[in-house]
Design an enzyme around this catalytic site. Structure first.
Site, PDB file in Angstrom:
ATOM      1  N   PHE A 165     112.280 -56.669 -38.849  1.00 61.98           N
ATOM      2  CA  PHE A 165     111.194 -56.766 -39.830  1.00 61.98           C
ATOM      3  C   PHE A 165     109.890 -57.000 -39.084  1.00 61.98           C
ATOM      4  CE2 PHE A 165     108.252 -58.912 -42.670  1.00 61.98           C
ATOM      5  CZ  PHE A 165     108.251 -58.019 -43.727  1.00 61.98           C
ATOM      6  N   ASP A 169     108.201 -59.519 -31.050  1.00 61.40           N
ATOM      7  CA  ASP A 169     107.633 -59.966 -32.311  1.00 61.40           C
ATOM      8  C   ASP A 169     108.060 -61.413 -32.502  1.00 61.40           C
ATOM      9  OD1 ASP A 169     107.061 -60.658 -34.905  1.00 61.40           O
ATOM     10  OD2 ASP A 169     107.696 -58.761 -35.785  1.00 61.40           O
ATOM     11  N   LYS A 188     102.198 -66.419 -38.655  1.00 65.20           N
ATOM     12  CA  LYS A 188     102.836 -67.499 -39.410  1.00 65.20           C
ATOM     13  C   LYS A 188     102.464 -68.910 -38.908  1.00 65.20           C
ATOM     14  CE  LYS A 188     106.298 -64.957 -41.888  1.00 65.20           C
ATOM     15  NZ  LYS A 188     106.959 -63.734 -41.449  1.00 65.20           N
TER      16      LYS A 188
HETATM   17  C1  LIG Z   1     106.505 -62.316 -41.543  1.00 64.65           C
HETATM   18  C2  LIG Z   1     106.769 -61.414 -40.398  1.00 64.65           C
HETATM   19  C3  LIG Z   1     105.930 -60.308 -40.125  1.00 64.65           C
HETATM   20  C4  LIG Z   1     104.796 -59.907 -41.028  1.00 64.65           C
HETATM   21  O1  LIG Z   1     103.814 -60.884 -41.146  1.00 64.65           O
HETATM   22  P1  LIG Z   1     102.732 -60.778 -42.334  1.00 64.65           P
HETATM   23  O2  LIG Z   1     101.807 -61.923 -42.050  1.00 64.65           O
HETATM   24  O3  LIG Z   1     103.470 -60.909 -43.612  1.00 64.65           O
HETATM   25  O4  LIG Z   1     102.070 -59.464 -42.207  1.00 64.65           O
HETATM   26  C5  LIG Z   1     106.202 -59.567 -39.000  1.00 64.65           C
HETATM   27  N1  LIG Z   1     107.228 -59.862 -38.191  1.00 64.65           N
HETATM   28  C6  LIG Z   1     108.054 -60.906 -38.415  1.00 64.65           C
HETATM   29  C7  LIG Z   1     109.157 -61.201 -37.473  1.00 64.65           C
HETATM   30  C8  LIG Z   1     107.858 -61.713 -39.534  1.00 64.65           C
HETATM   31  O5  LIG Z   1     108.687 -62.724 -39.778  1.00 64.65           O
END
Ligand SMILES: *Cc1c(COP(=O)(O)O)cnc(C)c1O
Length: 397
Positions: A130, A215, A244
């Site tokens: 994701f 990521d 986050k």
């Molecule tokens: C939440 C998340 C995203 C996306 O972040 P947004 O601030 O919602 O755009 C991307 N990668 C990972 C692993 C995430 O948990």
């Protein structure tokens, strides 16, 4: 819930909170919930942390926003601090995780472009990934449910089965620019890539002239008990996306890169209006003040162990409800035997907030500042929730 003017994109629970303190949230009706969701790993220091509130209000009285056409001193400071504590030499600030990933993907493509290999723009990812909800990041994530109906998938993303290194090597071709992985998949169901696999990916990238991108939007900033999760494997990426937890609840993301990887990013090649604005930078610096305090990350490891061990006991007691418990630090997944929504509802009945994830998992990601007593209180509520689900299963059988 009543009809609303808002897009119907979220399956919202009928809960509205008015205020929060630490790991506790209070509804507008005065009901208190124990928060093991923390805005999905966003409220890294809990709600209304005094140091963050002070940093934000002080900045709010001075200056909210100036354009990136000017020097922003606290942006410079936060960039230098991130560089000092990571593999990176350069930082680009964004407002969200998806934007941090967009910057990462663009950085990797530009790197090969300025190397005279513009045909190398493909990025390989793992199933279950994701990376966000923009057009490029849904293509990177590769999940059909997020791609459906949004026109042609953005080109240049190839996906292989989770942790299948052989398939990954077969997928590498003359067009490949980079590999992009989460060291520990959050949305995908709290699935950790083994350290050995992360090290293999580094070797494969070096051998093939690819960039390695992590990521760490969900796993970063102390969540797993290291500042960044990849530190457990003792490998470093060339590019990393963060968001986050770094804003503690203020919208903030960052793309970090080595000098070499970022060499294609020149004046004009990327931009943002809000990214790195003084309010966000004040909060980001305040978050780092706390997370980098001596002993803070060790405490996260200890709390994670306490939570995981307590959960393992519940799993032993109710094997018909919980299959296994997994995760790292304070990013814990409960793999359910029953539908995860059932156990989540039972926890909500106990006034405990958790988050569902893929692979029939419930995610626990409380504030990193949670106390042992609050962990024990959460565990009591989880125990009662599991017992209620167990009883209901038996009654239905
Ligand atoms: C939440 C998340 C995203 C996306 O972040 P947004 O601030 O919602 O755009 C991307 N990668 C990972 C692993 C995430 O948990």
């Amino acid at each position: 819930m009543r009809e609303s003017a808002l897009y119907e994109t979220f399956a919202r629970q009928p809960l509205a909170f008015e205020k929060g303190e630490g790991c506790w949230l209070e509804t507008i009706d005065g009901e208190r919930y124990l928060d093991f969701a923390a805005g999905i790993a966003v409220n890294s220091l809990g709600h209304a942390h005094p140091h963050l509130v002070a940093a934000l209000t002080e900045q709010a009285g001075k200056l909210w926003h100036v354009s990136n056409l000017y020097d922003i001193p606290n942006q410079r400071t936060l960039g230098e601090r991130l560089v000092a504590h990571t593999f990176a030499d350069k930082v680009f600030f964004t407002n969200s995780g998806a934007e941090a990933l967009e910057c990462a993907i663009k950085t990797a493509r530009r790197y090969h472009y300025v190397n005279g290999q513009p045909e190398r723009y493909h990025v390989i990812t793992f199933e279950g990934a994701f990376h966000g909800r923009t057009l490029a990041t849904i293509a990177a994530g590769g999940q059909a449910k997020y791609l459906e109906g949004f026109g042609p998938k953005v080109e240049g993303f190839d996906q292989v089965p989770f942790d299948d290194i052989e398939a990954l090597q077969k997928a590498i071709g003359p067009q490949t620019a980079a590999i992009l992985v989460e060291p520990l998949q959050g949305e995908g169901g709290v699935r950790r890539l083994p350290n050995a696999s992360l090290r293999r990916l580094r070797e494969i990238c070096d051998k093939n002239g690819l960039l390695l991108m992590f990521d760490e939007v969900q796993t970063g900033v102390g969540r797993t008990g290291k500042l960044f999760a990849h530190e457990w494997a003792e490998v470093t990426p060339d590019i990393m996306a963060v968001a986050k937890g770094i804003g503690g609840g203020f919208p903030l993301g960052a793309c970090l890169a080595t000098d070499e990887a970022a060499k294609g990013m020149k004046p004009g090649s990327h931009g943002t209006t809000f990214g790195g604005n003084p309010l966000a930078m004040a909060v980001g610096n305040a978050v780092l003040d706390v997370v980098l305090e001596e002993g803070f990350l060790d405490a996260v490891v200890q709390k994670g162990l306490l939570l995981k061990q307590s959960l393992a006991a519940i799993a032993d007691e109710f094997p018909d409800v919980i299959e296994t418990v997994r995760g790292e630090g304070l990013l814990i997944g409960i793999k359910c035997k029953v539908p995860n929504a059932l156990l989540q509802q039972a926890m909500a009945d106990q006034k405990l907030l958790v988050v569902p994830a893929g692979d029939n998992v419930l995610r626990l990601l409380p504030a990193l500042t949670i106390t042992d007593e609050e962990i024990r209180e959460g565990v009591r509520r989880m125990h009662d929730a599991a017992a209620a689900v167990h009883a209901a299963q038996k009654a239905n059988a």
